[in-house]
Write a protein that holds these residues in place. Structure first.
Motif, PDB file in Angstrom:
ATOM      1  N   PHE A  59       0.832  -1.210   0.000  1.00 30.87           N
ATOM      2  CA  PHE A  59       0.000   0.000   0.000  1.00 30.87           C
ATOM      3  C   PHE A  59       0.863   1.255   0.000  1.00 30.87           C
ATOM      4  O   PHE A  59       0.542   2.240  -0.669  1.00 30.87           O
ATOM      5  N   LEU A  60       1.947   1.244   0.742  1.00 26.33           N
ATOM      6  CA  LEU A  60       2.874   2.377   0.728  1.00 26.33           C
ATOM      7  C   LEU A  60       3.469   2.566  -0.655  1.00 26.33           C
ATOM      8  O   LEU A  60       3.580   3.695  -1.156  1.00 26.33           O
ATOM      9  N   GLY A  61       3.878   1.467  -1.275  1.00 27.08           N
ATOM     10  CA  GLY A  61       4.519   1.554  -2.583  1.00 27.08           C
ATOM     11  C   GLY A  61       3.591   2.089  -3.653  1.00 27.08           C
ATOM     12  O   GLY A  61       3.982   2.944  -4.465  1.00 27.08           O
ATOM     13  N   TYR A  62       2.356   1.600  -3.665  1.00 30.08           N
ATOM     14  CA  TYR A  62       1.385   2.086  -4.653  1.00 30.08           C
ATOM     15  C   TYR A  62       1.009   3.543  -4.399  1.00 30.08           C
ATOM     16  O   TYR A  62       0.880   4.343  -5.333  1.00 30.08           O
ATOM     17  N   ALA A  63       0.822   3.900  -3.135  1.00 32.80           N
ATOM     18  CA  ALA A  63       0.448   5.283  -2.819  1.00 32.80           C
ATOM     19  C   ALA A  63       1.561   6.259  -3.180  1.00 32.80           C
ATOM     20  O   ALA A  63       1.300   7.387  -3.615  1.00 32.80           O
ATOM     21  N   THR A  64       2.814   5.837  -3.020  1.00 36.37           N
ATOM     22  CA  THR A  64       3.947   6.719  -3.329  1.00 36.37           C
ATOM     23  C   THR A  64       3.942   7.150  -4.785  1.00 36.37           C
ATOM     24  O   THR A  64       4.051   8.342  -5.100  1.00 36.37           O
ATOM     25  N   THR A  65       3.801   6.208  -5.698  1.00 38.06           N
ATOM     26  CA  THR A  65       3.820   6.581  -7.113  1.00 38.06           C
ATOM     27  C   THR A  65       2.512   7.248  -7.538  1.00 38.06           C
ATOM     28  O   THR A  65       2.514   8.114  -8.415  1.00 38.06           O
ATOM     29  N   TYR A  66       1.394   6.849  -6.915  1.00 39.52           N
ATOM     30  CA  TYR A  66       0.111   7.481  -7.232  1.00 39.52           C
ATOM     31  C   TYR A  66       0.159   8.974  -6.919  1.00 39.52           C
ATOM     32  O   TYR A  66      -0.221   9.818  -7.743  1.00 39.52           O
ATOM     33  N   VAL A  67       0.648   9.296  -5.719  1.00 40.36           N
ATOM     34  CA  VAL A  67       0.720  10.703  -5.315  1.00 40.36           C
ATOM     35  C   VAL A  67       1.786  11.448  -6.112  1.00 40.36           C
ATOM     36  O   VAL A  67       1.571  12.604  -6.522  1.00 40.36           O
ATOM     37  N   ALA A  68       2.910  10.809  -6.368  1.00 44.24           N
ATOM     38  CA  ALA A  68       3.957  11.449  -7.167  1.00 44.24           C
ATOM     39  C   ALA A  68       3.443  11.809  -8.550  1.00 44.24           C
ATOM     40  O   ALA A  68       3.820  12.841  -9.125  1.00 44.24           O
ATOM     41  N   ASN A  69       2.567  10.982  -9.073  1.00 38.12           N
ATOM     42  CA  ASN A  69       1.983  11.232 -10.392  1.00 38.12           C
ATOM     43  C   ASN A  69       1.063  12.445 -10.376  1.00 38.12           C
ATOM     44  O   ASN A  69       0.839  13.089 -11.410  1.00 38.12           O
ATOM     45  N   LYS A  70       0.542  12.767  -9.176  1.00 36.00           N
ATOM     46  CA  LYS A  70      -0.391  13.894  -9.042  1.00 36.00           C
ATOM     47  C   LYS A  70       0.316  15.205  -8.709  1.00 36.00           C
ATOM     48  O   LYS A  70      -0.064  16.265  -9.214  1.00 36.00           O
ATOM     49  N   ILE A  71       1.340  15.137  -7.837  1.00 39.09           N
ATOM     50  CA  ILE A  71       1.945  16.390  -7.350  1.00 39.09           C
ATOM     51  C   ILE A  71       3.402  16.563  -7.754  1.00 39.09           C
ATOM     52  O   ILE A  71       3.998  17.596  -7.470  1.00 39.09           O
ATOM     53  N   GLY A  72       3.993  15.524  -8.361  1.00 39.60           N
ATOM     54  CA  GLY A  72       5.390  15.633  -8.790  1.00 39.60           C
ATOM     55  C   GLY A  72       6.316  14.775  -7.952  1.00 39.60           C
ATOM     56  O   GLY A  72       6.198  14.732  -6.723  1.00 39.60           O
ATOM     57  N   LYS A  73       7.256  14.111  -8.613  1.00 38.63           N
ATOM     58  CA  LYS A  73       8.166  13.200  -7.929  1.00 38.63           C
ATOM     59  C   LYS A  73       9.042  13.903  -6.910  1.00 38.63           C
ATOM     60  O   LYS A  73       9.430  13.317  -5.890  1.00 38.63           O
ATOM     61  N   ASP A  74       9.367  15.165  -7.166  1.00 38.64           N
ATOM     62  CA  ASP A  74      10.277  15.874  -6.268  1.00 38.64           C
ATOM     63  C   ASP A  74       9.627  16.238  -4.939  1.00 38.64           C
ATOM     64  O   ASP A  74      10.318  16.669  -4.001  1.00 38.64           O
ATOM     65  N   LYS A  75       8.312  16.025  -4.831  1.00 39.50           N
ATOM     66  CA  LYS A  75       7.599  16.354  -3.594  1.00 39.50           C
ATOM     67  C   LYS A  75       7.201  15.117  -2.792  1.00 39.50           C
ATOM     68  O   LYS A  75       6.513  15.236  -1.769  1.00 39.50           O
ATOM     69  N   VAL A  76       7.630  13.961  -3.252  1.00 40.66           N
ATOM     70  CA  VAL A  76       7.242  12.708  -2.607  1.00 40.66           C
ATOM     71  C   VAL A  76       8.489  11.936  -2.213  1.00 40.66           C
ATOM     72  O   VAL A  76       9.393  11.723  -3.033  1.00 40.66           O
ATOM     73  N   PHE A  77       8.536  11.497  -0.941  1.00 42.35           N
ATOM     74  CA  PHE A  77       9.674  10.758  -0.405  1.00 42.35           C
ATOM     75  C   PHE A  77       9.184   9.430   0.161  1.00 42.35           C
ATOM     76  O   PHE A  77       8.044   9.319   0.632  1.00 42.35           O
ATOM     77  N   PHE A  78      10.063   8.434   0.136  1.00 40.53           N
ATOM     78  CA  PHE A  78       9.724   7.080   0.570  1.00 40.53           C
ATOM     79  C   PHE A  78      10.875   6.541   1.405  1.00 40.53           C
ATOM     80  O   PHE A  78      12.042   6.651   1.009  1.00 40.53           O
ATOM     81  N   ARG A  79      10.559   5.968   2.560  1.00 46.73           N
ATOM     82  CA  ARG A  79      11.607   5.401   3.414  1.00 46.73           C
ATOM     83  C   ARG A  79      11.104   4.137   4.075  1.00 46.73           C
ATOM     84  O   ARG A  79      10.194   4.165   4.905  1.00 46.73           O
ATOM     85  N   ASP A  80      11.689   2.998   3.697  1.00 47.73           N
ATOM     86  CA  ASP A  80      11.327   1.725   4.299  1.00 47.73           C
ATOM     87  C   ASP A  80      12.434   1.317   5.263  1.00 47.73           C
ATOM     88  O   ASP A  80      13.382   0.605   4.912  1.00 47.73           O
ATOM     89  N   SER A  81      12.313   1.767   6.493  1.00 44.19           N
ATOM     90  CA  SER A  81      13.327   1.485   7.509  1.00 44.19           C
ATOM     91  C   SER A  81      13.360   0.010   7.901  1.00 44.19           C
ATOM     92  O   SER A  81      14.395  -0.482   8.354  1.00 44.19           O
ATOM     93  N   ILE A  82      12.227  -0.684   7.744  1.00 44.61           N
ATOM     94  CA  ILE A  82      12.202  -2.114   8.053  1.00 44.61           C
ATOM     95  C   ILE A  82      13.103  -2.867   7.080  1.00 44.61           C
ATOM     96  O   ILE A  82      13.909  -3.711   7.472  1.00 44.61           O
ATOM     97  N   ALA A  83      12.989  -2.549   5.788  1.00 47.31           N
ATOM     98  CA  ALA A  83      13.834  -3.203   4.788  1.00 47.31           C
ATOM     99  C   ALA A  83      15.301  -2.844   4.978  1.00 47.31           C
ATOM    100  O   ALA A  83      16.188  -3.655   4.721  1.00 47.31           O
ATOM    101  N   LEU A  84      15.552  -1.639   5.447  1.00 51.20           N
ATOM    102  CA  LEU A  84      16.929  -1.204   5.696  1.00 51.20           C
ATOM    103  C   LEU A  84      17.508  -1.773   6.986  1.00 51.20           C
ATOM    104  O   LEU A  84      18.713  -1.653   7.226  1.00 51.20           O
ATOM    105  N   SER A  85      16.658  -2.377   7.830  1.00 55.05           N
ATOM    106  CA  SER A  85      17.072  -2.766   9.183  1.00 55.05           C
ATOM    107  C   SER A  85      17.722  -1.573   9.887  1.00 55.05           C
ATOM    108  O   SER A  85      18.763  -1.673  10.532  1.00 55.05           O
ATOM    109  N   GLU A  86      17.042  -0.451   9.769  1.00 51.48           N
ATOM    110  CA  GLU A  86      17.587   0.828  10.206  1.00 51.48           C
ATOM    111  C   GLU A  86      17.346   1.063  11.700  1.00 51.48           C
ATOM    112  O   GLU A  86      16.276   0.729  12.227  1.00 51.48           O
TER     113      GLU A  86
END
Length: 449
Positions: A59-86
Motif C-alpha cells: 500500500f505504501l509503494g502504490y500510494a507513493t507513485t500514485y501521489v507522485a503522479n499527481k503532485i510531482g516526484k520531487d515532492k514525494v519521499f519514501f523510506r522503508d526502515s524495516i527493509a533497511l534494518s535501520e
C-alpha cells in the motif's frame, strides 16, 4: 505540498534463542504484512543480514507513485526502515536531511505495532512540530479517541485517493474510498527503491528460500472469503468488520501485470517472483492469464493460493509457466474449526488431494496454519498437528491467532457474529495482538502431548 511515506523502524529488545542461547534482536514487520508481528531476526539495528522475513510494503509503494503522479516526484519521499534494518538514530538522521522539504508524514500501522508506533509518532511530532502526521492502515478502524493535537488525519482502507484528499485540505477521519477496477489498472506501478529493492524476502515456499532478490507483487486486491482473523479484506481492501457483507476482488489485467513485470525485470535482476495476493488463484481465467505472463520472463515464481478456487488443469498451467511452489492457507486441521470458527469452508480431504496433485507436478507446497482461535479446543489444535503429519507438505507455517482491529475476530469481543457460530471468547481466551508471541505461549502446551 510534500509528503514522506514512511515504514519506520520497529525494534523491541534482545532475547536468547537457540542451542547456544545467543541473544538476538526481536524485530517487527508492519506495512506489507497482513498480520504485523515481531520475531527473533538475524539482523540488528543498522546491521542488515540476509533472510530475515521482510515483505514489500504494497500500500505504501502504490500510494507513493500514485501521489507522485499527481503532485510531482520531487515532492514525494519514501523510506522503508524495516527493509533497511535501520536504527532509530539512523532514521532520525535521514528525516533531518529532508525535514525542511516535508509537510506531511504518513505511517501505516496496525494493532500489533500501534503502541510502539504512537510513541514514535509523539516523538516525531516533538522533533518536527510542523509535520502533519497521517495515520493509515488497519489501525484506522479503531474506535479509540484519536489525539488530534498530534495526528492530522486518519485514513481508512487502501489510501491512494484518501492521501490526495488530505493533501488537498481535508483532515480528521476519512472513510474508505477504494480505487475502482479501472483506476487500479490505470494507476502507475508501485515504487521500488534502488537502495533496498533486494532486501525483501520470504523463505517459503521452497526453493524461494534460496532465491534473492525477490520481487513481491500483487495481481489483485481483495478476497471474497471471510476468515475470522484476516485483516486486509476486512479493513483495507474492503470495509467488513463483521464478516457479513459481500467482499469484492479487483484483479489487475494481464496487460498491466505484463508491463509491470517487464519494467521490473529490465531495471533489476530478480531471481524469483512472489505473487502475494490474498488469493492468487481465484478463477481459472485470471490465474491462467497471469501464469502465461509470468512464464514469458523465465524467472521462477511462487504464489499464495487456496486449494479449491481453480481446476486441477490450472495448476498444470501454472507449473508449465514457471511456478515452482505455492502457499496454501488452511488454518486448521479440524473441519469443525475451519467451517464453524474460521468460516473458511475448505474441504480438508480435498485439500490433501490437491497437495498430492501439486507434489506430483513437482511443485512445492507450504501449508499455513493458525492456533488459538476463539472457541478452539486443545484437542482441535492437536487435530491440526495430526493433519500436518499426514499431509504431504514440503513445509508448514504455524502461528498464533492475532486479534487485529477491523476484523471479525476483533468485533467478536463486542457481539456475536452469525457467520462464526463456533467462535466464542471466554475468560481464558488470549487476546494477544502479536501472533508471533502468542505462538510462543502455545508451543509448550502442545508439546506436552
Amino acid at each position: 505540498m510534500s509528503i514522506l511515506f514512511s515504514n519506520p523502524p520497529w525494534w523491541e529488545n534482545k532475547e536468547s534463542r537457540g542451542l547456544f542461547r545467543k541473544k538476538r534482536w526481536r524485530r517487527g514487520v508492519r506495512a506489507g504484512s497482513r498480520w504485523p508481528f515481531t520475531y527473533i531476526g538475524r539482523s540488528s539495528p543498522d546491521k542488515s543480514k540476509t533472510k530475515d522475513y521482510i515483505p514489500y510494503p504494497y500500500f505504501l509503494g502504490y500510494a507513493t507513485t500514485y501521489v507522485a503522479n499527481k503532485i510531482g516526484k520531487d515532492k514525494v519521499f519514501f523510506r522503508d526502515s524495516i527493509a533497511l534494518s535501520e536504527s532509530y538514530k539512523s532514521f532520525y538522521e535521514y528525516v533531518d536531511t529532508i525535514k525542511d522539504k516535508i509537510e506531511y508524514f504518513l505511517i501505516e500501522s496496525a494493532t500489533p505495532s500501534w503502541k510502539h508506533d504512537f510513541e514514535l509518532i509523539k516523538e516525531i511530532k516533538k522533533k518536527y512540530p510542523h509535520f502533519k502526521i497521517i495515520v493509515a492502515g488497519p489501525i484506522s478502524t479503531s474506535d479509540q479517541a484519536w489525539d488530534m493535537d498530534i495526528i492530522h488525519s486518519i485514513l481508512k482502507g487502501e489510501y491512494e485517493k484518501n492521501v490526495m484528499k488530505v493533501l488537498n485540505g481535508q483532515s480528521g477521519l476519512i472513510e474508505h474510498d477504494l480505487l475502482t477496477l479501472e483506476e487500479m489498472n490505470n494507476a502507475p506501478f508501485p515504487y521500488y527503491d534502488k537502495l533496498i529493492y533486494d532486501k525483501y524476502y520470504d523463505g517459503n515456499p521452497i526453493p524461494m528460500n534460496q532465491l534473492t532478490p525477490q520481487a513481491h507483487l500483487l495481481t489483485s486486491r481483495g478476497c471474497p472469503f471471510k476468515c475470522i482473523f484476516c485483516v486486509w479484506p476486512a479493513a483495507m481492501t474492503g470495509n467488513d468488520p463483521d464478516g457479513e457483507n459481500k467482499r469484492s476482488v479487483r484483479q489487475y489485467s494481464s496487460e498491466y501485470m505484463d508491463g509491470f513485470i517487464d519494467q521490473l525485470t529490465n531495471e533489476y535482476k530478480f531471481e524469483a517472483i512472489y505473487f502475494d495476493d490474498d488469493t492468487f488463484n481465484i478463477g481459472n481465467k485470471h490465474t491462467q492469464e497471469i501464469s502465461k505472463v509470468a512464464g514469458k520472463y523465465n524467472i521462477p515464481w511462487f504464489a499464495m493460493c487456496r486449494a479449491d478456487t481453480c481446476k486441477k488443469d490450472t495448476w498444470v498451467t501454472m507449473r508449465d509457466n514457471g511456478c515452482k511452489g505455492v502457499k496454501i492457507g488452511i488454518e486448521s486441521g479440524s473441519q469443525y474449526v475451519v467451517d464453524q470458527i474460521v468460516n473458511k469452508h475448505l474441504d480438508l480431504n480435498y485439500t490433501a488431494q490437491v497437495v498430492d496433485h501439486l507434489r506430483s507436478l513437482d511443485m512445492s507446497v507450504h501449508g499455513t496454519f493458525t492456533y488459538g482461535l476463539p472457541g478452539e479446543t486443545k484437542e482441535q489444535m492437536l487435530e491440526t498437528k495430526e493433519f500436518i503429519k499426514n499431509t504431504n507438505f514440503n513445509t508448514v507455517q504455524e502461528s498464533g491467532t492475532a486479534e487485529i482491529e477491523g476484523t471479525p475476530l476483533h468485533t467478536l469481543n463486542k457481539k456475536e457474529l452469525k457467520n462464526y457460530p463456533g467462535a466464542s471468547l471466554n475468560a481464558d481466551y488470549d487476546r494477544q495482538k502479536d501472533g508471533g508471541k502468542k505462538w510462543q505461549s502455545l508451543v509448550k502446551s502442545l508439546q506436552e502431548n
